[in-house]
Scaffold this motif. Structure first.
Motif, PDB file in Angstrom:
ATOM      1  N   MET A 119      59.787 -28.744  54.886  1.00 55.57           N
ATOM      2  CA  MET A 119      59.561 -28.085  53.612  1.00 55.57           C
ATOM      3  C   MET A 119      60.139 -26.674  53.666  1.00 55.57           C
ATOM      4  O   MET A 119      59.989 -25.980  54.667  1.00 55.57           O
ATOM      5  N   PRO A 120      60.807 -26.238  52.604  1.00 54.89           N
ATOM      6  CA  PRO A 120      61.388 -24.891  52.625  1.00 54.89           C
ATOM      7  C   PRO A 120      60.300 -23.823  52.571  1.00 54.89           C
ATOM      8  O   PRO A 120      59.220 -24.050  52.033  1.00 54.89           O
ATOM      9  N   HIS A 121      60.606 -22.684  53.133  1.00 53.77           N
ATOM     10  CA  HIS A 121      59.699 -21.529  53.118  1.00 53.77           C
ATOM     11  C   HIS A 121      60.008 -20.676  51.904  1.00 53.77           C
ATOM     12  O   HIS A 121      61.119 -20.171  51.765  1.00 53.77           O
ATOM     13  N   TYR A 122      59.050 -20.548  51.001  1.00 52.14           N
ATOM     14  CA  TYR A 122      59.187 -19.670  49.843  1.00 52.14           C
ATOM     15  C   TYR A 122      58.202 -18.519  50.009  1.00 52.14           C
ATOM     16  O   TYR A 122      56.993 -18.735  50.010  1.00 52.14           O
ATOM     17  N   PRO A 123      58.688 -17.293  50.134  1.00 47.52           N
ATOM     18  CA  PRO A 123      57.774 -16.161  50.302  1.00 47.52           C
ATOM     19  C   PRO A 123      57.106 -15.771  48.984  1.00 47.52           C
ATOM     20  O   PRO A 123      57.520 -16.200  47.911  1.00 47.52           O
ATOM     21  N   LYS A 129      59.917 -18.924  45.001  1.00 51.64           N
ATOM     22  CA  LYS A 129      60.148 -20.214  44.353  1.00 51.64           C
ATOM     23  C   LYS A 129      60.527 -20.031  42.883  1.00 51.64           C
ATOM     24  O   LYS A 129      61.447 -20.677  42.383  1.00 51.64           O
ATOM     25  N   ALA A 130      59.843 -19.133  42.177  1.00 49.30           N
ATOM     26  CA  ALA A 130      60.132 -18.907  40.756  1.00 49.30           C
ATOM     27  C   ALA A 130      61.540 -18.353  40.557  1.00 49.30           C
ATOM     28  O   ALA A 130      62.280 -18.794  39.666  1.00 49.30           O
ATOM     29  N   ILE A 131      61.942 -17.411  41.394  1.00 47.55           N
ATOM     30  CA  ILE A 131      63.280 -16.823  41.277  1.00 47.55           C
ATOM     31  C   ILE A 131      64.337 -17.839  41.672  1.00 47.55           C
ATOM     32  O   ILE A 131      65.413 -17.890  41.076  1.00 47.55           O
ATOM     33  N   ALA A 132      64.036 -18.677  42.663  1.00 47.59           N
ATOM     34  CA  ALA A 132      64.980 -19.729  43.061  1.00 47.59           C
ATOM     35  C   ALA A 132      65.218 -20.695  41.905  1.00 47.59           C
ATOM     36  O   ALA A 132      66.345 -21.148  41.679  1.00 47.59           O
ATOM     37  N   HIS A 190      67.860 -21.507  48.363  1.00 45.44           N
ATOM     38  CA  HIS A 190      67.064 -20.348  47.961  1.00 45.44           C
ATOM     39  C   HIS A 190      67.262 -19.158  48.905  1.00 45.44           C
ATOM     40  O   HIS A 190      66.718 -18.092  48.669  1.00 45.44           O
ATOM     41  N   ILE A 191      68.062 -19.350  49.955  1.00 49.89           N
ATOM     42  CA  ILE A 191      68.404 -18.253  50.852  1.00 49.89           C
ATOM     43  C   ILE A 191      69.833 -17.825  50.522  1.00 49.89           C
ATOM     44  O   ILE A 191      70.775 -18.586  50.710  1.00 49.89           O
TER      45      ILE A 191
END
Length: 148
Positions: free
Chosen positions: A49-53, A76-79, A119-120
């Motif tokens: 699972m991806p890490h969303y800060p 996550k929202a910005i991604a 997202h990175i």
């Protein structure tokens, strides 16, 4: 590994270090309750699972002999906003990543999309770039010579 990827309908890059899928035996607690486990189920791919800060995270700078680099991890929202803009099919322009809320000095360029983790954001700029103007040292010297 390529055969397993094909059996489960996944794309195989040929590089296990880059592939976000790990082909390890499923742990007993991961098995579905009440359903007999087939031999194939033990080798189902597990996707990390991806890490969303909670807030945008900025890495320290790192460099090679030509560029300095940094990466930025989006929430996550910005991604999701970034995906609406580009569908992860193109790089972001400076105005676009600044509008998403990424704050950096001038001269940084979004240079690559890392498909397993879109997202990175990966950024780079030439060594010796003035953070106030975003111009590389060589460009500044050329402009000064042209003015004289």
């Amino acid at each position: 590994q390529a055969i397993l990827a094909q059996a489960f309908g996944l794309k195989w890059s040929g590089l296990s270090r880059v592939c976000p899928v790990s082909y390890t035996k499923a742990l007993p607690e991961q098995a579905t309750q009440g359903t007999p486990q087939s031999p194939v189920d033990r080798f189902r791919p597990r996707v990390a699972m991806p890490h969303y800060p909670e807030e945008i995270e900025y890495s320290e700078k790192y460099a090679d002999d030509k560029y300095e680099y940094r990466h930025v991890i989006l929430t996550k929202a910005i991604a999701k906003d970034m995906y609406r803009i580009t569908a992860c099919k193109r790089l972001l322009e400076e105005k676009e990543w600044r509008n998403l809320g990424v704050q950096q000095s001038y001269g940084w360029v979004h240079y690559e999309i890392h498909r397993p983790e879109p997202h990175i954001l990966l950024f780079r700029r030439l060594l010796g770039t003035d953070p106030g103007t975003g111009k590389a040292l060589a460009q500044q010297q050329q402009q000064q010579q042209q003015q004289q």
